[in-house]
Design an enzyme around this catalytic site. Sequence first.
Site, PDB file in Angstrom:
ATOM      1  N   SER A 207       0.838  -1.198   0.000  1.00 56.22           N
ATOM      2  CA  SER A 207       0.000   0.000   0.000  1.00 56.22           C
ATOM      3  C   SER A 207       0.878   1.256   0.000  1.00 56.22           C
ATOM      4  O   SER A 207       1.648   1.462  -0.935  1.00 56.22           O
ATOM      5  CB  SER A 207      -0.952  -0.048   1.196  1.00 56.22           C
ATOM      6  OG  SER A 207      -2.011   0.861   1.042  1.00 56.22           O
ATOM      7  N   ASP A 233      -0.544  -4.689  -3.690  1.00 60.31           N
ATOM      8  CA  ASP A 233      -1.927  -4.208  -3.697  1.00 60.31           C
ATOM      9  C   ASP A 233      -2.072  -2.696  -3.612  1.00 60.31           C
ATOM     10  O   ASP A 233      -2.832  -2.181  -2.784  1.00 60.31           O
ATOM     11  CB  ASP A 233      -2.738  -4.865  -2.577  1.00 60.31           C
ATOM     12  CG  ASP A 233      -4.223  -4.945  -2.961  1.00 60.31           C
ATOM     13  OD1 ASP A 233      -4.505  -5.354  -4.099  1.00 60.31           O
ATOM     14  OD2 ASP A 233      -5.081  -4.592  -2.129  1.00 60.31           O
ATOM     15  N   HIS A 363      -6.952  -6.869   1.175  1.00 61.74           N
ATOM     16  CA  HIS A 363      -5.947  -5.832   0.913  1.00 61.74           C
ATOM     17  C   HIS A 363      -4.575  -6.230   1.471  1.00 61.74           C
ATOM     18  O   HIS A 363      -3.542  -5.953   0.858  1.00 61.74           O
ATOM     19  CB  HIS A 363      -6.407  -4.510   1.521  1.00 61.74           C
ATOM     20  CG  HIS A 363      -5.469  -3.375   1.311  1.00 61.74           C
ATOM     21  ND1 HIS A 363      -4.958  -3.040   0.075  1.00 61.74           N
ATOM     22  CD2 HIS A 363      -4.936  -2.479   2.192  1.00 61.74           C
ATOM     23  CE1 HIS A 363      -4.156  -1.982   0.199  1.00 61.74           C
ATOM     24  NE2 HIS A 363      -4.133  -1.629   1.474  1.00 61.74           N
TER      25      HIS A 363
END
Length: 405
Positions: A207, A233, A363
């Site tokens: 992220s 991700d 996620h």
Amino acid sequence: MSDLQKALGKSRLSAGVSPDAFDEREEQDSYIGDLPEMPIEDDSSSASSASSTGTIIPSPSRNLFARPEGVPRGRTLAQIPWTTYFERELFLKPSDADASSSSPTIHAYLTSPVGKGPLFVMHHGAGSSGLSFAVISSEIRKRLPAAGVLSHDARGHGQTVVPPAAAADELDLSLTTLSNDLLAVILETKAAMHWQELPPMILVGHSLGGAVVTELAKSGALGNSLLGYAVLDVVEGSAIDALQSMQTYLSTRPTGFATVEAGIEWHIRSRTVRNAISARTSVPALLSHSEKEGDPRPWKWRTDLAKTQPFWENWFVGLSKKFLSARGGKLLLLAGTDRLDTELTIGQMQGKYNLQVFPEAGHFIHEDLPEKTAISLVDFHKRNDRSALVLPPKVSDLLKQGKRV
């Protein structure tokens, strides 16, 4: 048993299998995931992305009702200490020449590489900590025993300490600052461990961390030591779109928990982290105990994500272009193909980077599926490992040996 399970039991009777055996196996497979699910908003940090890749049809060899592997039996929510996964922890202070009033003392976890083994340098996402990569570190070393893993707490996260003078002002979480911090962590770890030179490195970022490792790779500051970088991700387009609903998501989270175990349970029930072992390892580092008396939920979030809003666009704008243009091998791991933006879709068609999709993950790919993610990272290293290259002899050397060219 459900009606479907009863039907399966009847079919097994005709095959000579007792339905009691089915019940016994079901009880033996009991695990923390049996807790009732809590309804949550469909957001980028916890929602399943399986629907983004269409209907998933199990292969004939796959058990449709099999529990996820790697999840502990029973209902224990006991914390798992960092010593289970790392050799040591470091508190890295900048040298006097580089120190400033705002320089943090960065906390990091380290397992040193062996011999000429690679070093996987991890950077977590916003609101997380270095222990987000704890479980995957052991999975990497199972497959590549000589590998080392370095995972730190970014400023404003975990046990990294920012000087009071800097803490009094707005915490600087700009992309440039975080990238400089990551470079400092690498160089200060080299000095603290008395390494003669930097080991070959794979940068891995989840992220926000994906944006940070891409920024560092683009700078070229690591020179030939950098073999490649992996982003987990996050892509520019979907990340910027998700920012629009981030405040709504934050407002739905609990403000605190009665115990650390309650915090672990919430992460598992809400499917924010889908692997109980990962949750028991990483979640305690996300919480700190409030000194306020009489608070029924004294365990609060260590990082106030709402206060990081001024930096959100700075983190992700231009990410796709930098990811494609930086030197070194490139790996993108996603939880769904819908996360690809146009620039990355074109780049993938042109073969500019490796892409792998895990639709069964949320996620937190590396926490949900540490084994599969580790396999991808180790394979990525092997494809970019220069130590295995055998270069042809130079023409000048052949001439000196009297050989004809």
